[in-house]
Design a protein around this motif. Structure first.
Motif: not given
Length: 236
Positions: A155-167
């Protein structure tokens, strides 16, 4: 009785120290990346410098949450430039395996980024059944903490929201299961076993969180030692 193993997880996040502090100390972003919590709510303080009491809850099934309370204190100014956060927590919910516990977060600025690490332990409930259930549960908690730390890093390094990470993580896991199932259904056992081992050991994509990217044992005594502020915290 075997001694409980303290849980330890560490990662390095290429981000500003203030940003890591904010995303971990404030309840709204914290509950988004940390798999161990569904909601976290800060309670009003008696004065600005008081310890922070909070309530937390974990949704274990639709419509069913296990809740608890906690208290934390942060230390932002240390001689070496690092920061710490200490906390105690407990739950009286009958379904909660965790009865009470304590832990800490440490933030250490380095040339590679912020070393963000945690150490914590808890006392299980449920009597003798709890002692048995805690063995697999502790492994799950360690994995969940590490997976969540990598989720925060993305989230902090790549801007990937946690919800997207979960998917992405669910898609990754589902793909591995399908590949293994097809291999066992259509191929010889030896080939299926080899393919299954390869699928399970293959690293996920760089944009998908993985617990294996985090350190799980402390590299030195200081990392595994709780800050002195933990001893001053009252029980929640």
């Amino acid at each position: 009785m075997a001694r409980r193993r303290t849980l330890y997880v560490e990662t390095v996040i290429r981000a500003d120290l203030d940003e890591v502090w904010r995303f971990t100390r404030h309840p709204r972003p914290h509950q988004r990346w940390d798999l161990r919590f569904t909601t976290i709510d800060h309670l009003p303080k008696a004065h600005p410098d008081a310890e922070q009491h909070f309530r937390y809850a974990v949704r274990v099934l639709p419509g069913l949450e296990v809740d608890g309370t906690g208290v934390s204190v942060g230390e932002r100014t240390r001689p070496d430039g690092s920061r710490t956060s200490a906390l105690r927590f407990r739950s009286e919910h009958p379904l909660s395996l965790i009865r009470s516990g304590a832990g800490y977060w440490r933030y250490v600025p380095t040339a590679a980024g912020v070393r963000f690490l945690t150490g914590y332990d808890y006392r299980p409930g449920w009597g003798r059944l709890g002692a048995l259930a805690d063995r697999p549960f502790r492994l799950l908690m360690g994995w969940g903490t590490a997976w969540s730390f990598d989720r925060l890093r993305l989230w902090l390094e790549r801007g990937v929201p946690p919800e997207v990470s979960l998917r992405r993580a669910l898609l990754d896991a589902g793909t591995r299961v399908v590949v293994c199932a097809v291999a066992w259904r259509t191929g010889p056992a030896a080939l299926a076993a080899a393919l299954t081992a390869g699928v399970l050991l293959a690293p996920p994509l760089p944009s998908t969180p993985a617990a294996r990217r985090c350190r799980r044992t402390p590299p030195d005594l200081r990392s595994s030692t709780a800050p002195s502020t933990l001893s001053t915290l009252e029980q929640p």
